[in-house]
Design a protein around this motif. Structure first.
Motif, PDB file in Angstrom:
ATOM      1  N   PHE A  38       5.251  -2.053  -1.735  1.00 15.64           N
ATOM      2  CA  PHE A  38       5.881  -3.358  -1.550  1.00 15.64           C
ATOM      3  C   PHE A  38       7.269  -3.215  -0.926  1.00 15.64           C
ATOM      4  O   PHE A  38       7.664  -3.973  -0.053  1.00 15.64           O
ATOM      5  N   ARG A  95       4.206  -9.317   3.093  1.00 17.20           N
ATOM      6  CA  ARG A  95       4.693  -9.263   1.718  1.00 17.20           C
ATOM      7  C   ARG A  95       4.846 -10.675   1.162  1.00 17.20           C
ATOM      8  O   ARG A  95       5.942 -11.097   0.806  1.00 17.20           O
ATOM      9  N   ILE A 141       0.015  -9.983  -1.703  1.00 16.95           N
ATOM     10  CA  ILE A 141       0.246  -8.881  -2.645  1.00 16.95           C
ATOM     11  C   ILE A 141      -0.728  -8.987  -3.824  1.00 16.95           C
ATOM     12  O   ILE A 141      -1.339  -8.000  -4.236  1.00 16.95           O
TER      13      ILE A 141
END
Lengths: 103, 479
Positions: free
Chosen positions: B200, B228, B233
């Motif tokens: 991330f 992102r 995610i």
């Protein structure tokens, strides 16, 4: 203009009074001293009050002015000594703002 | 120079890394856009990329800008540059400001771009800022003084640009050999099951580099996000059974606000590590309730000292202990100071005034320490709001306000004035329709009795979105 500003400040004072034990007198509003020997606010509450006035001006006139600027603080006759002087200062700032916008 | 050449012939830890990857064979190393690349593939890609770099004139110890986000190709290229002893400057976004900083302070010789799958490699010359060091001159002839210790040690370097909220970014020079040695380990911690870790944090950020090296430490699998966003995610976590998610408090709150943790199955998560900014206690409580199976770990680190191994007191506590034998800490005037083995070598474009005379790094983070050695971050020193001499820490107010069901998120900051120096302001993202007057009243009522009167915000703004940096940190310093 002046009347609208008096009304506007009256509303802010009313809002502030809701949370104060010692109420700010509203009958002779123009003569009320905001800061100094006979002032109703300490410095922190003065900033909070002026911030509320700035917001109210922004809402009502759609102009952003600063009442806590160096200019406001360094005036020979303090705009915070009496509400009437604060109103004069606001009018000047608004006029100046209008001129800058026009130019 | 001969000394350096001798060293190049000696057995090298760098080669050991590629060797180790080769031995891992089919074990998955990187999942990039749905495609799985094995450790064997990675070893092969590192070696062929290193050959291609040399063929195209990239000599050891030259500074090379690697313009990429996480991809299989960029990871292989980063490690190929490490193998080749270059000073790597990873850059996700090639902005004008970043380019200027790189040109002015890093003496870059080459710009490298690479296809996501590593198949194509573009090497372009970069004009060096130093007039005596033009591209094409003899390699090593004009090595900037700052790189000299790397040359002498025969080590690769890494330059990270700080996200500097004010002024030009700082160019922070690391010894990449040291970072790899400390963080990527020897690979002897191999479980039969691979650990999927989500990348991330960004490729050009200490947190991202640390996440990547952490993958190698456990011979795990790096899962790379295309975007992102909370949606993407969470979808990746579900699809790949992600076990470890390193992220930031602000991003975790975005997941909760959007209810993405209910739209996707996140039960594979064993650990969420959060860092880069302080965690509001109220948010931590919400997170623990929403994701009870995941351990919540506070990480602590800086671009200058690297990320320290830490232990949180519990998943519900923002107290943590620095449990890293490579890191020592002390607290001076409330500020945390660190000394670590992965400490940076210096700034390329700033005086080292963040170091004390005895070599400790001043983190700028204000902490409190309990008797048992657990620490808690209270905020950044430069974000302290000074109201007529009284100090206000934004995190304290934000943490309380997040407990209001009417507030989704908020950010507290100081606004200058000529009467008290600063006054407290808060931008509020409400959870439903609300006027500014209502918000002001609610904020005041919610805080009254919980904090001293001077901490009550003078100004309350309603916002649709909070200002969040590209690294998912709240922005409190205003220009």
């Amino acid at each position: 203009m002046r009347e609208r500003l008096v009304g506007l400040i009256g509303n802010v004072v009313a809002e502030v009074n809701e949370r104060r034990d010692e109420k700010i007198p509203t009958e002779n509003l123009l003569d009320v001293s905001l800061y100094g020997d006979a002032g109703v606010f300490d410095s922190m509450h003065l900033v909070n009050f002026l911030t509320l006035v700035e917001e109210a001006i922004e809402d009502e006139f759609d102009v952003e002015i600063s009442l806590t600027s160096e200019k406001a603080v360094s005036r020979r006759v303090s705009p915070f000594s009496r509400v009437s002087r604060l109103i004069e200062f606001i009018e000047e700032e608004m006029n100046e703002n209008a001129e800058t916008t026009a130019a | 120079m001969s000394d350096e050449l001798d060293r190049r012939d000696a057995p090298d830890r760098r080669d050991e890394l590629a060797e180790r990857f080769a031995r891992l064979g089919d074990r998955p190393a990187v999942i990039d856009k749905g495609r799985t690349h094995s450790y064997g593939d990675l070893a092969h890609a590192i070696r062929t990329t290193a050959d291609r770099l040399r063929e195209r004139g990239v000599a050891p110890h030259e500074a090379v800008v690697l313009n990429a986000d996480f991809s299989f190709g960029s990871i292989a290229t980063l490690l190929a540059l490490y193998l080749n002893r270059n000073v790597v400057v990873p850059l996700v976004a090639f902005t004008e400001g970043a380019l200027r900083t790189v040109n002015d302070s890093c003496a870059p010789r080459h710009l490298v771009k690479v296809a996501d799958d590593g198949s194509e490699l573009v090497v372009e010359p970069m004009a060096a800022a130093d007039p005596g060091a033009q591209a094409g001159t003899e390699p090593g002839a004009a090595t900037p003084e700052a790189y000299r210790p790397l040359v002498e040690a025969g080590a690769a370097g890494l330059v990270l640009l700080s996200s500097g909220s004010t002024g030009a970014p700082k160019a922070i020079l690391h010894n990449l050999d040291t970072l790899v040695a400390e963080k990527a380990g020897s690979g002897d911690r191999v479980g039969s099951r691979t650990t999927n870790i989500l990348m991330f944090l960004l490729f050009d950020h200490i947190g991202g580099i640390n996440s990547l090296l952490g993958v190698f430490k456990v011979n795990g699998t790096a899962v790379l996000p295309a975007r992102r966003t909370p949606e993407e995610i969470c979808a990746l976590i579900e699809e790949h059974g992600i076990r470890l998610l390193p992220t930031s408090p602000t991003f975790l709150n975005l997941i909760l606000i959007g209810d993405y943790h209910r739209k996707h199955d996140l039960s594979s998560l064993r650990m969420i590590s959060y860092g880069t900014e302080p965690m509001p206690e109220e948010l931590l409580r919400r997170l623990h309730t929403a994701l009870p199976r995941a351990r919540l770990l506070q990480t602590f680190g800086t671009s200058e000292t690297g990320i320290s191994a830490t232990t949180s007191e519990s998943s519900e506590s923002t107290y943590f202990r620095i449990s890293d034998e490579n890191v020592r800490y002390r607290i001076v005037d409330g500020e945390l100071q660190l000394k670590s083995r992965t400490q940076f070598m210096g700034y390329l474009n700033y005086p080292d005034d963040s170091l004390t005379e005895d070599g400790w790094f001043r983190t700028g983070d204000l902490v409190e320490e309990k008797e048992d050695g657990f620490l808690k971050v209270k905020g950044r020193a430069k974000e302290v709001i000074n109201v007529g001499g009284e100090k206000v820490l934004p995190l304290e107010l934000e943490s309380i306000l997040l407990g209001s069901p009417l507030i989704d998120d908020c950010v507290v900051y100081g606004r200058p004035n000529s009467i008290t120096g600063q006054s407290v302001c808060v931008d509020v993202k409400p959870s439903g329709p609300m006027t500014r007057a209502e918000a002001r009243r609610h904020v005041r009522e919610f805080l009254e009795g919980k904090v001293e009167p001077f901490k009550l915000p003078a100004k309350v703004n309603l916002v649709e979105e909070l200002r969040v940096s590209e690294r998912f940190k709240k922005q409190r310093i205003r220009a």
